[in-house]
Design an enzyme around this catalytic site. Structure first.
Site, PDB file in Angstrom:
ATOM      1  N   GLY A   1      55.910  55.384  93.931  1.00  0.00           N
ATOM      2  CA  GLY A   1      55.739  54.859  95.291  1.00  0.00           C
ATOM      3  C   GLY A   1      56.250  55.935  96.244  1.00  0.00           C
TER       4      GLY A   1
ATOM      5  N   ILE B   1      60.180  54.257 101.753  1.00  0.00           N
ATOM      6  CA  ILE B   1      61.426  54.414 100.992  1.00  0.00           C
ATOM      7  C   ILE B   1      61.301  55.610 100.044  1.00  0.00           C
ATOM      8  CG2 ILE B   1      63.068  53.322  99.404  1.00  0.00           C
ATOM      9  CD1 ILE B   1      62.254  50.612 100.454  1.00  0.00           C
TER      10      ILE B   1
ATOM     11  N   ILE C   1      63.119  48.728  93.287  1.00  0.00           N
ATOM     12  CA  ILE C   1      63.437  48.362  94.678  1.00  0.00           C
ATOM     13  C   ILE C   1      62.389  47.394  95.228  1.00  0.00           C
ATOM     14  CG2 ILE C   1      63.816  49.281  97.011  1.00  0.00           C
ATOM     15  CD1 ILE C   1      64.760  51.834  95.923  1.00  0.00           C
TER      16      ILE C   1
ATOM     17  N   HIS D   1      68.123  38.630  96.007  1.00  0.00           N
ATOM     18  CA  HIS D   1      67.862  39.361  97.249  1.00  0.00           C
ATOM     19  C   HIS D   1      66.922  38.520  98.104  1.00  0.00           C
ATOM     20  CE1 HIS D   1      67.539  42.735  99.909  1.00  0.00           C
ATOM     21  NE2 HIS D   1      66.263  42.927  99.680  1.00  0.00           N
TER      22      HIS D   1
HETATM   23  O1  TXD Z   1      66.635  46.519  99.097  1.00  0.00           O
HETATM   24  C1  TXD Z   1      65.515  46.367  98.698  1.00  0.00           C
HETATM   25  N1  TXD Z   1      65.292  46.079  97.430  1.00  0.00           N
HETATM   26  C2  TXD Z   1      64.387  46.497  99.627  1.00  0.00           C
HETATM   27  C3  TXD Z   1      63.049  46.400  99.110  1.00  0.00           C
HETATM   28  C4  TXD Z   1      64.607  46.793 101.006  1.00  0.00           C
HETATM   29  C5  TXD Z   1      63.546  47.054 101.814  1.00  0.00           C
HETATM   30  C6  TXD Z   1      62.157  47.032 101.359  1.00  0.00           C
HETATM   31  N2  TXD Z   1      61.999  46.669  99.987  1.00  0.00           N
HETATM   32  C7  TXD Z   1      60.680  46.683  99.348  1.00  0.00           C
HETATM   33  O2  TXD Z   1      60.417  47.989  98.864  1.00  0.00           O
HETATM   34  C8  TXD Z   1      59.500  46.378 100.229  1.00  0.00           C
HETATM   35  O3  TXD Z   1      59.382  45.004 100.447  1.00  0.00           O
HETATM   36  C9  TXD Z   1      58.368  46.932  99.380  1.00  0.00           C
HETATM   37  O4  TXD Z   1      57.986  46.004  98.388  1.00  0.00           O
HETATM   38  C10 TXD Z   1      58.997  48.154  98.719  1.00  0.00           C
HETATM   39  C11 TXD Z   1      58.553  49.502  99.300  1.00  0.00           C
HETATM   40  O5  TXD Z   1      58.824  49.536 100.675  1.00  0.00           O
HETATM   41  P1  TXD Z   1      58.269  50.738 101.591  1.00  0.00           P
HETATM   42  O6  TXD Z   1      58.760  50.505 102.966  1.00  0.00           O
HETATM   43  O7  TXD Z   1      58.535  52.043 100.932  1.00  0.00           O
HETATM   44  O8  TXD Z   1      56.706  50.417 101.533  1.00  0.00           O
HETATM   45  P2  TXD Z   1      55.467  51.421 101.815  1.00  0.00           P
HETATM   46  O9  TXD Z   1      55.825  52.435 102.821  1.00  0.00           O
HETATM   47  O10 TXD Z   1      54.267  50.571 102.054  1.00  0.00           O
HETATM   48  O11 TXD Z   1      55.293  52.191 100.440  1.00  0.00           O
HETATM   49  C12 TXD Z   1      54.823  51.566  99.296  1.00  0.00           C
HETATM   50  C13 TXD Z   1      53.996  52.588  98.558  1.00  0.00           C
HETATM   51  C14 TXD Z   1      52.755  53.044  99.307  1.00  0.00           C
HETATM   52  O12 TXD Z   1      52.788  54.448  99.515  1.00  0.00           O
HETATM   53  C15 TXD Z   1      51.606  52.651  98.384  1.00  0.00           C
HETATM   54  O13 TXD Z   1      50.533  53.589  98.368  1.00  0.00           O
HETATM   55  C16 TXD Z   1      52.310  52.623  97.045  1.00  0.00           C
HETATM   56  O14 TXD Z   1      53.561  52.026  97.309  1.00  0.00           O
HETATM   57  N3  TXD Z   1      51.570  51.888  96.023  1.00  0.00           N
HETATM   58  C17 TXD Z   1      51.591  52.257  94.739  1.00  0.00           C
HETATM   59  N4  TXD Z   1      52.226  53.247  94.123  1.00  0.00           N
HETATM   60  C18 TXD Z   1      52.023  53.370  92.809  1.00  0.00           C
HETATM   61  N5  TXD Z   1      51.221  52.555  92.098  1.00  0.00           N
HETATM   62  C19 TXD Z   1      50.580  51.529  92.691  1.00  0.00           C
HETATM   63  N6  TXD Z   1      49.800  50.700  91.973  1.00  0.00           N
HETATM   64  C20 TXD Z   1      50.744  51.354  94.079  1.00  0.00           C
HETATM   65  N7  TXD Z   1      50.259  50.481  94.977  1.00  0.00           N
HETATM   66  C21 TXD Z   1      50.774  50.806  96.173  1.00  0.00           C
END
Ligand code: TXD
Length: 321
Positions: free
Chosen positions: A10, A14, A119, A176
């Site tokens: 990802g 983050i 995460i 969480h």
């Molecule tokens: O403390 C905690 N645990 C958290 C969790 C605090 C804040 C946010 N938290 C969660 O982290 C949030 O609810 C999301 O589920 C994740 C990731 O948050 P982020 O802000 O980094 O989200 P983005 O910017 O949308 O990035 C997610 C990326 C994006 O680039 C997609 O293209 C990618 O995930 N993505 C994938 N990567 C790999 N493989 C697959 N299948 C895939 N699908 C989407």
């Protein structure tokens, strides 16, 4: 000693900050994976080009191929959608479970010996699903939530008491979600109970209790507070920093006692579920879960939170994951 290898699944908000922090701290070489073409390559090129000015030697590489995560010592997973205003973390279940399934398969096939910090939300369910699909031992699969929730709580206390955040210890246990349990009784400033300092500040027990209650509520809703302001996504700087603290404890075998989403086998009276509890994090991942005595009110709140986690996991099972 060979450098450690850390893969980030990802490369969104983050993931990008994680890559930058890990490079700056030189914890190891970084691989940033995402399904979006070119984006992780672009981010890592940008981060890497600061090597001279920041002064780091680790390598940072972006990729769209799981093959590049082979040999990872540690993997941090952020793949999945974040919340939009008005959404709860649990609203992300179906979408993110599908994503987590493919990620777990990719990790299992290509980096079967890694320790994995998850995460992605809804956190407790995503950790459970990853463990179920990979079959990795419980000590190598954990989730990040408690370090962030605790940092939020401790920081609010530091601001309120006008002391350094470094001197505040405050822990948040449980799932969480909105049922998380900030432990007021254990919150302290270098050993001095935070409640005692509040009572001295306000010279009024009731007022002190009100102020603490407001900080507890703000902690529980802190994720949503950021989502509401950002409008397009959720918190990312502090979640990344929190996961890096956990990663560092594991990679450097610091054995820090941090709240982590860990698998329980009887601790806290829970068997077979992932819940946020104090854990010692070292070279073997979750080296042990640490129990502590809770009063009736705290235990009731923790039970409520554990039940919310169980319900979420049952919902996920019902959806066929
Ligand atoms: O403390 C905690 N645990 C958290 C969790 C605090 C804040 C946010 N938290 C969660 O982290 C949030 O609810 C999301 O589920 C994740 C990731 O948050 P982020 O802000 O980094 O989200 P983005 O910017 O949308 O990035 C997610 C990326 C994006 O680039 C997609 O293209 C990618 O995930 N993505 C994938 N990567 C790999 N493989 C697959 N299948 C895939 N699908 C989407």
């Amino acid at each position: 000693m060979a450098r450690k290898k850390i893969s980030l699944i990802g490369g969104g908000q983050i993931g990008g900050v994680l890559a930058q922090l890990i490079a700056q701290k030189q914890l190891g070489d970084v691989v940033l994976f995402d399904i979006v073409e070119d984006m992780p390559q672009g981010k890592t090129l940008d981060i890497g080009e600061a090597a001279r000015v920041v002064g780091f030697d680790v390598r940072v590489k972006g990729t769209n191929s799981y093959k590049d995560i082979a040999g990872s010592d540690l993997i941090i997973i952020t793949a999945g959608l974040p919340r939009k205003p008005g959404m709860s973390r649990d609203d992300l279940l179906t979408t993110n479970a599908k994503i987590m399934k493919s990620v777990a398969e990719g990790v299992k096939e290509n980096a079967p010996n890694a320790i994995v910090i998850i995460i992605s939300n809804p956190l407790d369910a995503m950790v459970t699903l990853f463990k179920k699909i990979t079959g990795f031992p419980a000590n190598r699969v954990l989730g990040q939530a408690g370090v962030l929730d605790s940092s939020r709580f401790a920081t609010f206390i530091a601001w309120e008491l006008d002391v350094s955040a470094k001197d505040v210890n405050a822990m948040v246990l449980g799932g969480h979600g909105d049922t998380m349990v900030p432990l007021v009784r254990y919150a302290n400033v270098n050993g001095i109970p935070a409640m005692e300092m509040l009572e001295r500040k306000y010279k009024d027990k009731t007022k002190a209790e009100e102020v603490m209650k407001a900080m507890v509520e703000r902690t529980k809703m802190a994720g949503g507070e950021v989502v509401k302001l950002l409008k397009t996504g959720s918190a990312f700087y502090s979640p990344a920093a929190s996961a890096v603290a956990m990663a560092q404890s594991i990679l450097l075998d610091e054995k820090r006692l941090l709240p982590a989403c860990a698998y329980l086998s009887g601790e806290f009276g829970v068997n077979g579920y992932y819940v946020g509890v104090p854990a010692v994090l070292g070279a073997n991942g979750v080296e042990r879960v640490v129990e502590l005595s809770l009063n009736e009110e705290e235990q009731t709140a923790l039970n409520k939170s554990i039940n919310a986690v169980k319900k979420l996991v049952e919902d996920m099972d019902r959806l066929g994951f």
